[in-house]
Design a protein around this motif. Structure first.
Motif, short mmCIF file in Angstrom:
data_model
loop_
_atom_site.label_atom_id
_atom_site.label_comp_id
_atom_site.label_asym_id
_atom_site.label_seq_id
_atom_site.Cartn_x
_atom_site.Cartn_y
_atom_site.Cartn_z
N SER A 131 -3.23 12.49 0.15
CA SER A 131 -2.11 11.77 -0.46
C SER A 131 -2.04 10.35 0.07
N PRO A 132 -1.66 9.40 -0.77
CA PRO A 132 -1.55 8.02 -0.31
C PRO A 132 -0.34 7.83 0.58
N GLY A 133 -0.37 6.80 1.40
CA GLY A 133 0.78 6.46 2.22
C GLY A 133 1.86 5.83 1.36
N PRO A 134 3.03 5.58 1.94
CA PRO A 134 4.12 4.98 1.18
C PRO A 134 3.76 3.57 0.73
N GLY A 135 4.03 3.26 -0.53
CA GLY A 135 3.76 1.94 -1.08
C GLY A 135 4.97 1.04 -0.96
N PRO A 136 4.93 -0.14 -1.57
CA PRO A 136 6.03 -1.10 -1.47
C PRO A 136 7.38 -0.53 -1.89
N ALA A 137 7.44 0.20 -3.00
CA ALA A 137 8.73 0.71 -3.47
C ALA A 137 9.31 1.73 -2.50
N GLU A 138 8.47 2.67 -2.04
CA GLU A 138 8.97 3.70 -1.12
C GLU A 138 9.44 3.10 0.20
N ARG A 139 8.67 2.15 0.71
CA ARG A 139 9.06 1.51 1.97
C ARG A 139 10.38 0.75 1.81
#
Length: 432
Positions: free
Chosen positions: A221-229
Motif C-alpha cells: 500500500s502507498p504511504g499517505p499522500g498530500p490530501a491524507e497528510r
C-alpha cells in the motif's frame, strides 16, 4: 532655527512691526515644510490670522509642498528582494549558493512570506476555497488562510522528510487519527525515509526505521499522500486546540529545506520523494512545491484582495516543463483506468510515436511535444496529430485544477480525442 517671539528683536529688544513682519514672512517656507520649531510655528500661525498677504503666500507654499510629495504605496516592490540579492551577490558571491533547480522554490516561498507579512491578524481567518480536479470534475475544500499555510507545511514535509529533516506531520501521527505508519518515522514517511545526519535507515538505526526500499505500510500500500497528510494535520490541530500562527514553522521549514539542498550538492537531485501513489525525484518535487506555493499564494491573495503576480518567466517555464514531462505517464495511467481513449498504435521504446504539439504563449512559454501512445515513445513533429495553444498562466491553472479542460484551450487543431485526453490528463495532475 532659534525660537522667535512676536515683538522681540535681537538680544530681546522690541522689534518694529516691519521687522516682525519681515522675520515671520521669512519663516513661511520652513513653516510650509513643517520644519519650524513649536515656538516658531505658533508665532507664524498667529501672524497668519492677522496678515492676509502672508496667509495667501502660506497657502501657495503649502500647495507647492504637496506637489513635491507623491502618494506612494506602502507595499515594497516585490522585485526589491531580488534586486538587492543580485547586487549583493554581484559584489560577493554566496559561499554556498542556492542551486538553480531550487531557485523557484526559494523565490516562491519568499514571495508568499512577503504577502503574509503584509496581511493583518484578522485576515488569517479569511475564507479560502482550495480547488482541484478529481474524477473528471472540479473538486474543492473550504478553509482559511491559516489552513492553507498548514496545508503547505504538511505537504512540504514530504520533501523535508526525504532529505532527513523533521516531518511536521509526525507529531500528529499518533492517536485515533494517525496517518498510516507516520508515527513510526521520526525523520520521514514511507520507504524513502532518511536519517537527519545522512545515515540510511537500517538495522543500526535506533529509531527503528525499515531499510531503504522496504514497504513499511504493508501489502504494497502507498504511504499517505498530500490530501491524507493535510486532513490529518488540520484535524490534529483542531482537536488539540493548537491555534499557533503557522507562518513561522512554515517559513522555517522552507528556509531549512533550501539551506539543506544547497549544502548537499549535486548528489541529491535524484533522491526519491514519495507522494503516496507516485514518486518524484527531489529536483522535480521541489519544483512542484514551488508551483503549489504560487497557486496557493494566489488563492490567499484573492481572499484578502491583495495583488499577486505570476512567477518570473524562467521559473514559470520550468513549472510548465515539469507538468508536460508528467503528462505521458499520467495519460497512460488514465488509459489503464478506462478514462482515456485507447492507444492507436504499439510503439517500441525510443521510436517515434503519435504526438500532440503544445504551444504555450506569454512569459515562460515555449513549445513541447507530448507522446500519446506510450510514455517510452519519442515525441516529435514527425508524427504530430494535434495542436493545442494556450497562455502559460492558463496552462498552469489547468494543471492546478483551477480551470476545467473546456475553459482552458484557446486554440485547438487536429485529433479531437487526443486533445481531449491531454487536457483532461493535465487537469488530473492536480490534487489538494
Amino acid at each position: 532655527m532659534t525660537g522667535v517671539r512676536h515683538g522681540d528683536g535681537p538680544q530681546g529688544r522690541p522689534e518694529t512691526t516691519e521687522e516682525a513682519h519681515a522675520l515671520l514672512r521669512s519663516l513661511l517656507g520652513a513653516w510650509a515644510l513643517s520644519a519650524c520649531s513649536a515656538e516658531e510655528t505658533a508665532a507664524v500661525e498667529e501672524h497668519l490670522t492677522e496678515c492676509a498677504p502672508c496667509a495667501e503666500e502660506a497657502l501657495r507654499l503649502r500647495d507647492a509642498v504637496g506637489l513635491l510629495h507623491h502618494e506612494r504605496d506602502l507595499d515594497l516592490d516585490p522585485l526589491l528582494r531580488s534586486r538587492v540579492l543580485d547586487n549583493c551577490l554581484g559584489r560577493r558571491p554566496a559561499r554556498i549558493p542556492v542551486p538553480a533547480w531550487a531557485g523557484p522554490y526559494d523565490a516562491e516561498t519568499a514571495r508568499l512570506d512577503a504577502l503574509l507579512q503584509d496581511i493583518g491578524r484578522a485576515e488569517w481567518h479569511a475564507p479560502v476555497r482550495l480547488r482541484w480536479f478529481a474524477d473528471g470534475r472540479p473538486a474543492s475544500r473550504s478553509t482559511d488562510v491559516s489552513g492553507v499555510i498548514g496545508h503547505l507545511l504538511a505537504v512540504d514535509g514530504l520533501v523535508a522528510a526525504a532529505v532527513g529533516l523533521d516531518d511536521p506531520v509526525v507529531p500528529y501521527g499518533e492517536g485515533p487519527h494517525a496517518v498510516g505508519a507516520l508515527a513510526r518515522y521520526p525523520y520521514g514517511a514511507g520507504p524513502f525515509a532518511r536519517h537527519p545526519y545522512g545515515k540510511d535507515p537500517g538495522e543500526d538505526d535506533p529509531y527503528g526505521a525499515e531499510p531503504y526500499g522496504s514497504d513499511p505500510y504493508g501489502e504494497g500500500s502507498p504511504g499517505p499522500g498530500p490530501a491524507e497528510r493535510t486532513e490529518a494535520f488540520w484535524r490534529a490541530l483542531e482537536e488539540s486546540g493548537d491555534e499557533r500562527c503557522l507562518r513561522d514553522p512554515w517559513r522555517h521549514q522552507a528556509h531549512t529545506l533550501v539551506r539543506t539542498v544547497s549544502l548537499a550538492g549535486r548528489g541529491v537531485t535524484e533522491l526519491p520523494v514519495p507522494y503516496g501513489t507516485y514518486t518524484l525525484p527531489l529536483r522535480d518535487a521541489l519544483l512542484e512545491r514551488a508551483f503549489e506555493c504560487w497557486l496557493h499564494a494566489d488563492d490567499i491573495a484573492s481572499a484578502v484582495a491583495y495583488p499577486y503576480d505570476p512567477p518570473a518567466g524562467p521559473h514559470l517555464h520550468e513549472m510548465i516543463d515539469l507538468a508536460v514531462r508528467l503528462l505521458p505517464a499520467a495519460l497512460a495511467e488514465r488509459r489503464r483506468s478506462g478514462l482515456a481513449g485507447p492507444a492507436r498504435t504499439l510503439v517500441r521504446a525510443g521510436a517515434p510515436g503519435r504526438s500532440l504539439r503544445l504551444e504555450v504563449e506569454g512569459a515562460g512559454g515555449g513549445h513541447w511535444y507530448v507522446a500519446l501512445d506510450s510514455p517510452a515513445a519519442l515525441a516529435g513533429p514527425e508524427r504530430q496529430v494535434a495542436l493545442v495553444a494556450l497562455d502559460g498562466v492558463e496552462f498552469c491553472r489547468l494543471v492546478a485544477g483551477h480551470l476545467t479542460p473546456e475553459e482552458a484551450a484557446a486554440g485547438q487543431e487536429g485529433d479531437r480525442e487526443a486533445i481531449r485526453d491531454v487536457l483532461h490528463t493535465a487537469a488530473s495532475l492536480s490534487h489538494l
